[in-house]
Design a protein around this motif. Structure first.
Motif, PDB file in Angstrom:
ATOM      1  N   TYR A   1       0.879  -1.093   0.216  1.00 37.85           N
ATOM      2  CA  TYR A   1      -0.076   0.075  -0.077  1.00 37.85           C
ATOM      3  C   TYR A   1       1.002   1.311   0.013  1.00 37.85           C
ATOM      4  N   ALA A   2       1.852   1.229   0.791  1.00 37.30           N
ATOM      5  CA  ALA A   2       2.660   2.490   0.903  1.00 37.30           C
ATOM      6  C   ALA A   2       3.523   2.726  -0.552  1.00 37.30           C
ATOM      7  N   ALA A   3       3.949   1.542  -1.227  1.00 42.36           N
ATOM      8  CA  ALA A   3       4.475   1.734  -2.537  1.00 42.36           C
ATOM      9  C   ALA A   3       3.736   2.132  -3.493  1.00 42.36           C
ATOM     10  N   LYS A   4       2.322   1.772  -3.435  1.00 41.83           N
ATOM     11  CA  LYS A   4       1.444   2.197  -4.308  1.00 41.83           C
ATOM     12  C   LYS A   4       1.166   3.607  -4.336  1.00 41.83           C
ATOM     13  N   VAL A   5       0.901   4.209  -2.644  1.00 42.17           N
ATOM     14  CA  VAL A   5       0.954   5.581  -2.713  1.00 42.17           C
ATOM     15  C   VAL A   5       1.987   6.610  -3.018  1.00 42.17           C
ATOM     16  N   VAL A   6       3.096   5.940  -2.602  1.00 49.21           N
ATOM     17  CA  VAL A   6       4.257   6.787  -2.873  1.00 49.21           C
ATOM     18  C   VAL A   6       4.464   7.012  -4.486  1.00 49.21           C
ATOM     19  N   ARG A   7       4.260   5.938  -5.264  1.00 47.56           N
ATOM     20  CA  ARG A   7       4.261   5.912  -6.461  1.00 47.56           C
ATOM     21  C   ARG A   7       3.187   6.954  -7.307  1.00 47.56           C
ATOM     22  N   ASP A   8       2.035   6.596  -7.020  1.00 44.68           N
ATOM     23  CA  ASP A   8       1.039   7.584  -7.412  1.00 44.68           C
ATOM     24  C   ASP A   8       1.127   9.016  -6.921  1.00 44.68           C
ATOM     25  N   ILE A   9       1.686   9.356  -5.937  1.00 46.55           N
ATOM     26  CA  ILE A   9       1.871  10.786  -5.491  1.00 46.55           C
ATOM     27  C   ILE A   9       3.022  11.288  -6.489  1.00 46.55           C
ATOM     28  N   CYS A  10       3.989  10.559  -6.541  1.00 47.78           N
ATOM     29  CA  CYS A  10       5.360  10.991  -7.366  1.00 47.78           C
ATOM     30  C   CYS A  10       4.760  11.079  -8.928  1.00 47.78           C
TER      31      CYS A  10
END
Length: 101
Positions: free
Chosen positions: A70-79
């Motif tokens: 979940y953290a990886a998805k959020v970081v990817r999407d916000i970047c």
């Protein structure tokens, strides 16, 4: 009629992720310039991915209740700028950044 330049929705998020990465580096290492790290995160590729992965690792280490995927998805999407940085994620990234900015 002139067209306005497109806004970069992920610029703030990339700055936060880069600051979190620099902020989690051991103090005995020479820290890179924040602007360079922001550029690398924005370019993507292997260096940007490595920085994002380190930021995710720091997030799940500090807050173990957050799932790594979940953290990886959020970081990817916000970047990428495909989603906004929520207040909760902003607080987490700024906490990791510490004095990196």
């Amino acid at each position: 009629m002139t067209r306005a330049a497109p806004t970069d929705e992920g610029a703030e998020a990339r700055r936060l992720v880069a600051a979190a990465y620099v902020g989690t580096m051991p103090p005995d290492l020479q820290r890179p310039e924040l602007a360079v790290v922001v550029t690398l995160v924005g370019m993507g590729g292997p260096f940007g991915l490595a920085i994002r992965q380190e930021a995710v690792a720091a997030i799940v280490t500090r807050w173990p209740e957050i799932d790594r995927m979940y953290a990886a998805k959020v970081v990817r999407d916000i970047c990428r700028g495909t989603c906004a940085v929520s207040d909760g994620w902003r607080v987490r990234l700024e906490a990791l950044a510490g004095g990196a900015e």
